[in-house]
Design a protein around this motif. Structure first.
Motif, PDB file in Angstrom:
ATOM      1  N   PHE A 129      71.715  42.106  25.020  1.00 33.41           N
ATOM      2  CA  PHE A 129      71.259  43.465  24.715  1.00 33.41           C
ATOM      3  C   PHE A 129      71.866  44.487  25.665  1.00 33.41           C
ATOM      4  N   VAL A 130      71.818  44.205  26.956  1.00 31.65           N
ATOM      5  CA  VAL A 130      72.297  45.200  27.915  1.00 31.65           C
ATOM      6  C   VAL A 130      73.807  45.402  27.793  1.00 31.65           C
ATOM      7  N   LEU A 154      75.301  50.256  20.957  1.00 31.62           N
ATOM      8  CA  LEU A 154      75.355  50.194  19.498  1.00 31.62           C
ATOM      9  C   LEU A 154      74.076  50.755  18.891  1.00 31.62           C
ATOM     10  N   LYS A 155      74.197  51.261  17.664  1.00 30.71           N
ATOM     11  CA  LYS A 155      72.996  51.621  16.914  1.00 30.71           C
ATOM     12  C   LYS A 155      72.167  50.366  16.702  1.00 30.71           C
ATOM     13  N   SER A 178      75.059  42.358  14.948  1.00 32.34           N
ATOM     14  CA  SER A 178      75.878  41.645  15.923  1.00 32.34           C
ATOM     15  C   SER A 178      75.125  40.469  16.533  1.00 32.34           C
ATOM     16  N   ALA A 179      73.826  40.671  16.805  1.00 30.90           N
ATOM     17  CA  ALA A 179      73.020  39.584  17.377  1.00 30.90           C
ATOM     18  C   ALA A 179      72.876  38.433  16.390  1.00 30.90           C
ATOM     19  N   ARG A 180      72.660  38.770  15.123  1.00 33.53           N
ATOM     20  CA  ARG A 180      72.545  37.703  14.114  1.00 33.53           C
ATOM     21  C   ARG A 180      73.863  36.969  13.950  1.00 33.53           C
ATOM     22  N   ASP A 186      60.935  47.927  22.028  1.00 37.49           N
ATOM     23  CA  ASP A 186      61.181  47.489  23.406  1.00 37.49           C
ATOM     24  C   ASP A 186      62.489  48.013  23.971  1.00 37.49           C
ATOM     25  N   ARG A 187      63.339  48.601  23.140  1.00 34.22           N
ATOM     26  CA  ARG A 187      64.684  48.979  23.602  1.00 34.22           C
ATOM     27  C   ARG A 187      64.645  49.950  24.787  1.00 34.22           C
TER      28      ARG A 187
END
Length: 408
Positions: A58-59, A64-65, A72-74, A85-86
């Motif tokens: 994440f960091v 990214l939006k 991208s994570a998927r 939580d972002r």
């Protein structure tokens, strides 16, 4: 140092590039080493602790939006940080805030010093496997201290490497997405079924008038050619005639009774008891019907009368009371408040009463009802195959009552 604090320290110092993946661990330069799946002290608003792998990804991609970040994570098969939580998470990792309510410090046993982890040293023969297998077999991983493409050390746990590549195919957010799904067809099919139901009930009302005439009409033959029967309704309830139209059955509007306007149709027509709570939930917010039409479908009788079921006696007109032939009682005197009768004795002389109860209920539940001229019908809480017999008993009593009153 715990994983979350170490990640925050490297983020604030702008040294995220010094965090490398070695096997199934993240190496923080020469300072720390933690397993990828280690849970950090940052708890999601959904209740779970984020792993180090999730926070590092994440960091590195927070620019990214959120939708692009999720994709991208998927694609990388990494669990994602949720939208709520972002901001607090990024503010903490980048040093804009010193702490957060979401942080729960973990015991120091969760971290491992890098000094205790063996490194790949090409000059040390004891690290050679002799098989000549290249570390290039695992292109997603680098070994700290390796120069170029060397030989994989024999301490590599290949099972752990394989498991490290495994990621969940679905997470909570992806399950909520319904790609290539069109719910318009579902809505249209539901609308058509509702229209068909209204059409059938309308036809049943018409059929009920014909069936009532056949069931309670005169047996005398008229003088019409062909000897066709001329119906001459002559049904009376102790001096009160049945009014024109479909006979009415009243049910309580209170939910503490077993039979209501919600489940009466399934019980009387299909011989199946379904609790009111279940029926209300299945309606998904639809409004309660003012009237339900029921017919006896549990036998092969050719002439089947239709009945209207209502639960608002106060809405009945004076002429409507002439059509009331049965009532499902609640077992409370106040149910008959403002009824056009002197007392319950007069009511159950002119109207047949039914009290439906569970067969294993206490005797006290029917104590008042036993003082009335009411038929008690018992159903099982779990044995649904017995519902048909209970429904047939209601129909038999009702039809017997109707026949006796038609000849009075």
């Amino acid at each position: 140092m715990d994983p979350l604090s170490a990640l925050r320290d490297f983020t604030v110092r702008g040294e995220l590039d010094n965090i490398t993946l070695v096997g199934d661990e993240f190496r923080f330069a020469d300072d720390y080493s933690f397993p990828c799946s280690t849970e950090t002290a940052f708890r999601s608003k959904q209740g779970n602790l984020y792993t180090l792998e999730t926070l590092l990804f994440f960091v590195r991609h927070h620019h990214l939006k959120h939708t692009e970040y999720l994709q991208s994570a998927r694609f990388r098969r990494v669990p994602a940080v949720t939208l709520p939580d972002r901001k607090p998470l990024l503010d903490y990792l980048q040093g804009r805030i010193a702490s957060s309510d979401s942080i729960e410090l973990l015991p120091p046993t969760a971290m491992t010093a890098v000094a205790n982890v063996d490194e790949y040293r090409p000059d040390d023969p004891s690290f050679l496997t002799g098989a000549g297998q290249s570390i290039a077999s695992f292109p997603s991983y680098t070994v700290a201290g390796a120069r170029g493409e060397g030989i994989a050390p024999d301490i590599v746990d290949y099972v752990s490497l394989i498991r490290a590549l495994e990621r969940p195919l679905k997470d909570r957010e992806s399950l909520l997405e319904c790609r290539n799904r069109d719910f318009y067809s579902v809505l249209m099919a539901s609308t058509r079924r509702e229209e068909e139901r209204h059409r059938i009930e309308s036809q049943q009302r018409k059929d009920g008038l014909v069936a009532k005439t056949r069931l309670f009409g005169s047996d005398d033959r008229g003088d019409e050619p062909g000897g066709y029967e001329t119906p001459k309704p002559k049904m009376h309830l102790k001096g009160t005639k049945i009014g024109d139209g479909v006979p009415i059955i009243l049910v309580p509007s209170a939910f503490q009774t077993l039979i209501t306007i919600y489940n009466v149709k399934e019980f009387l027509e299909d011989g199946v008891f379904v609790s009111t709570d279940v029926k209300v939930k299945a309606m998904n917010g639809s409004s309660k019907p003012d009237c339900v039409t029921v017919q006896k479908k549990l036998s092969r009788d050719r002439a089947v009368a239709a009945y209207e079921v209502r639960d608002k006696p106060s809405a009945l007109k004076p002429e409507d009371w002439d059509r009331v032939v049965a009532v499902f009682v609640l077992g409370k005197e106040w149910q008959f408040k403002d009824w056009p009768f002197k007392d319950h004795v007069e009511i159950f002389n002119k109207i047949i009463g039914f009290f439906v109860r569970f067969e294993d209920d206490s005797v006290e539940s029917a104590k008042i009802v036993k003082q009335w001229n009411v038929k008690i019908i018992s159903v099982s809480k779990n044995k649904r195959h017995q519902d048909r017999a209970a429904a047939l008993e209601v129909w038999d009593r009702l039809e017997e009552f109707m026949r006796s009153r038609s000849h009075s």
